[in-house]
Structures are given as structure tokens and as C-alpha cells.
Write an enzyme that holds these catalytic residues in place. Structure first.
Site, PDB file in Angstrom:
ATOM      1  N   HIS A  26      63.326  14.419  28.344  1.00 43.83           N
ATOM      2  CA  HIS A  26      64.715  14.996  27.916  1.00 43.83           C
ATOM      3  C   HIS A  26      65.608  14.123  27.940  1.00 43.83           C
ATOM      4  CE1 HIS A  26      67.991  17.819  27.990  1.00 43.83           C
ATOM      5  NE2 HIS A  26      67.219  18.551  27.511  1.00 43.83           N
ATOM      6  N   ASN A  55      65.268  26.202  28.813  1.00 41.44           N
ATOM      7  CA  ASN A  55      65.366  24.928  29.788  1.00 41.44           C
ATOM      8  C   ASN A  55      66.632  25.375  30.643  1.00 41.44           C
ATOM      9  OD1 ASN A  55      65.729  22.515  31.254  1.00 41.44           O
ATOM     10  ND2 ASN A  55      66.229  21.346  29.450  1.00 41.44           N
ATOM     11  N   GLU A  81      65.667  17.149  19.880  1.00 39.37           N
ATOM     12  CA  GLU A  81      67.115  17.356  20.401  1.00 39.37           C
ATOM     13  C   GLU A  81      67.887  16.488  20.215  1.00 39.37           C
ATOM     14  OE1 GLU A  81      66.854  20.326  23.573  1.00 39.37           O
ATOM     15  OE2 GLU A  81      66.119  18.563  24.663  1.00 39.37           O
ATOM     16  N   GLY A 100      74.518  21.005  24.643  1.00 41.05           N
ATOM     17  CA  GLY A 100      75.608  21.338  25.513  1.00 41.05           C
ATOM     18  C   GLY A 100      77.016  21.206  24.883  1.00 41.05           C
ATOM     19  N   SER A 121      72.328  23.245  21.505  1.00 45.47           N
ATOM     20  CA  SER A 121      73.296  24.397  21.186  1.00 45.47           C
ATOM     21  C   SER A 121      72.447  25.472  20.334  1.00 45.47           C
ATOM     22  CB  SER A 121      74.697  23.736  20.955  1.00 45.47           C
ATOM     23  OG  SER A 121      75.152  23.040  21.604  1.00 45.47           O
TER      24      SER A 121
HETATM   25  P1  PGA Z   1      71.837  23.085  25.002  1.00 47.19           P
HETATM   26  O1  PGA Z   1      70.601  22.453  25.580  1.00 47.19           O
HETATM   27  O2  PGA Z   1      71.099  24.462  24.312  1.00 47.19           O
HETATM   28  O3  PGA Z   1      72.618  23.787  26.055  1.00 47.19           O
HETATM   29  O4  PGA Z   1      72.427  22.573  23.889  1.00 47.19           O
HETATM   30  C1  PGA Z   1      69.258  22.312  25.059  1.00 47.19           C
HETATM   31  C2  PGA Z   1      68.323  21.289  25.830  1.00 47.19           C
HETATM   32  O5  PGA Z   1      69.030  20.360  26.661  1.00 47.19           O
HETATM   33  O6  PGA Z   1      67.394  21.365  25.888  1.00 47.19           O
END
Ligand code: PGA
Length: 249
Positions: A94, A9, A166, A172, A211
Site C-alpha cells: 500500500h 481498507n 491507487e 484520502g 477516494s
Molecule cells: P481512500 O483510501 O479511499 O480513503 O482514498 C484508499 C486506500 O488507501 O486504499
């Protein structure tokens, strides 16, 4: 046997130039036969990715779609437009759409239906916030998010979509759920779907997101109910993303 999926993504990142370099590097990577790879660039670059990847095993999809099919909806993008440029995948629900743009579970259910109507495969994102986890509400939150889709679309739709679990607290933040924490939730999701249809529950692919890094991917992907990952930050780095793809094989 469920195939593994590694999805990237890109969120609101990239430029024509930087995408070109990233796509070229990804095309050079060897994609294992047992892994499907999908990237989700921002809308203006979707056709760039789609054309660039034509001779590659990597697929491109959109990050969002409208519940409407066309007409006077300024700023919206219809599922048939995504399909028209040759893409087959779209993210729905999302957590950034849910928390920053007010997408309720009812809207997410309508978007899931809109995607299926255009023969797009939705990647249905679900997950709890830190406060919800600490209040031991994880299962209730996921139930509400899944139930909205079951009620609006019927359980059969789960044979045509991909789920991405998620946890919002892991997105993030650099805080990945441990493989055991993630597995426990993935097993819950599968059991919840099995209450309506055991066959569909056994087949639906459930990705983990939050992450994911090359260093954490293998242990996560080895868990019995984790069928791959939805990767944000690490998907913007070809070396890191390629290593995550290898970890899924
Ligand atoms: P991230 O994002 O790997 O940067 O934590 C994952 C996502 O939001 O799909």
C-alpha cells in the site's frame, strides 16, 4: 469473465465497539452474487471480523505481512498467522507502507512471495505520486513496481494475486481519478502484463483505489479494465460502502 471485487481498507481505524456496529450493518446488506467483498481491519480486530463474518459472504484480510515466516521479529506478523485465523487475503505495498515505512518495490515483491507461500491472495498496490504524474512518469513508476514482482516471483504469480491501482494523489484527498484517467492506466497495466503473458493479463483483476465514493463508483466500475475498487475512508461508513458494493454489481 473477471468478477468484480469491492475491498475496504480500514487502515488504522476502529474499536471493538465501532467495528461490531459496522460489521453488523455490513452483514445485513445484500451482497450481489457477482461481487466479492473483502474488508481489511487492523490486526487486533482481524479475528473479531473473521469470527463475526463466518456466516457471511464478506471476507476479511490483513493490511500487511512480514517477509519472514516466524521467530525473533518483534512487532511483525507472519503470513501463516493470518492464514491460521482463517483469512485468505492480504494487502501488500500500500502506498502508505511504501512512503511512510520505507517499503521498496523489492520488499513488496518479497512480501508478495511470502503471501503466496502461505496460500494467501495478495492485493498488490501500485501507483504514482502527484509529482510523478506531473513529470509524466506514471508508466515508468508502475513498470518499476510491477517489474520488481515479476523479477522476484515470475509472471505466473499474477494469476494468483489481485492488483490495486491507487494513484497516491487520489488517496484520502477527495480527488478521484476520472473514470477515463483510471481506465487509461488500468489498460496500461494489463498491456504491460500481456507482454509477458497475454492469458494472465486478461484474467488478472485490477481494482481502482483513491477516494472512491458511492457517487463515483459506478462510472469507474463500468470501465472495461476496472474490476472493482479498494476503498479507504468510505469503507468505514456502512451506508456508503454498501452503496459502492451495489455499484459493482
Ligand atoms: P481512500 O483510501 O479511499 O480513503 O482514498 C484508499 C486506500 O488507501 O486504499
Amino acid at each position: 469473465m473477471r468478477r468484480k471485487i469491492v475491498a475496504g481498507n480500514w487502515k488504522m481505524n476502529g474499536s471493538l465497539k465501532s467495528n461490531e456496529a459496522l460489521l453488523d450493518a455490513l452483514k445485513k446488506a445484500s451482497i450481489p452474487n457477482n461481487v466479492d467483498v473483502i474488508i481489511f481491519p487492523p490486526y487486533p480486530y482481524l479475528i473479531q471480523a473473521q469470527m463475526n463474518l463466518q456466516s457471511s459472504a464478506i471476507k476479511a484480510g490483513a493490511q500487511n505481512l512480514s517477509i519472514s515466516e516466524g521467530g525473533a521479529f518483534t512487532g511483525e506478523i507472519a503470513g501463516n498467522m493470518i492464514k491460521d485465523i482463517g483469512c485468505n487475503y492480504v494487502l501488500v505495498g500500500h502506498s502508505e507502507r511504501r512512503t511512510l515505512y520505507g517499503e521498496t518495490s523489492a520488499i513488496v515483491a518479497q512480501k508478495t512471495a511470502a503471501a503466496i507461500k502461505q496460500q494467501l491472495t495478495p492485493v498488490l498496490c501500485i501507483g504514482e505520486t502527484l509529482a510523478e504524474r506531473e513529470a509524466e512518469q506514471t508508466q515508468n513508476v508502475l513498470t518499476e513496481q510491477l517489474q520488481a514482482v515479476i523479477e522476484h516471483c515470475g509472471i505466473e504469480i499474477f494469476s494468483k494475486l489481485i492488483i490495486a491501482y491507487e494513484p497516491v494523489w487520489a488517496i484520502g484527498t477527495g480527488k478521484t481519478a476520472s473514470p477515463e484517467q483510471a481506465q487509461a492506466v488500468h489498460a496500461f497495466i494489463r498491456c504491460f502484463i500481456a507482454k509477458s503473458d497475454a492469458k494472465i493479463a486478461a484474467l488478472v483483476q485490477v481494482l481502482y483505489g483513491g477516494s472512491v465514493k458511492a457517487s463515483s463508483a459506478k462510472a469507474l466500475f463500468e470501465m472495461p479494465d476496472i474490476d472493482g475498487g479498494l476503498v479507504g475512508g468510505a469503507a468505514l461508513d456502512a451506508t456508503e460502502f454498501t452503496a459502492i458494493i451495489s455499484a459493482a454489481s
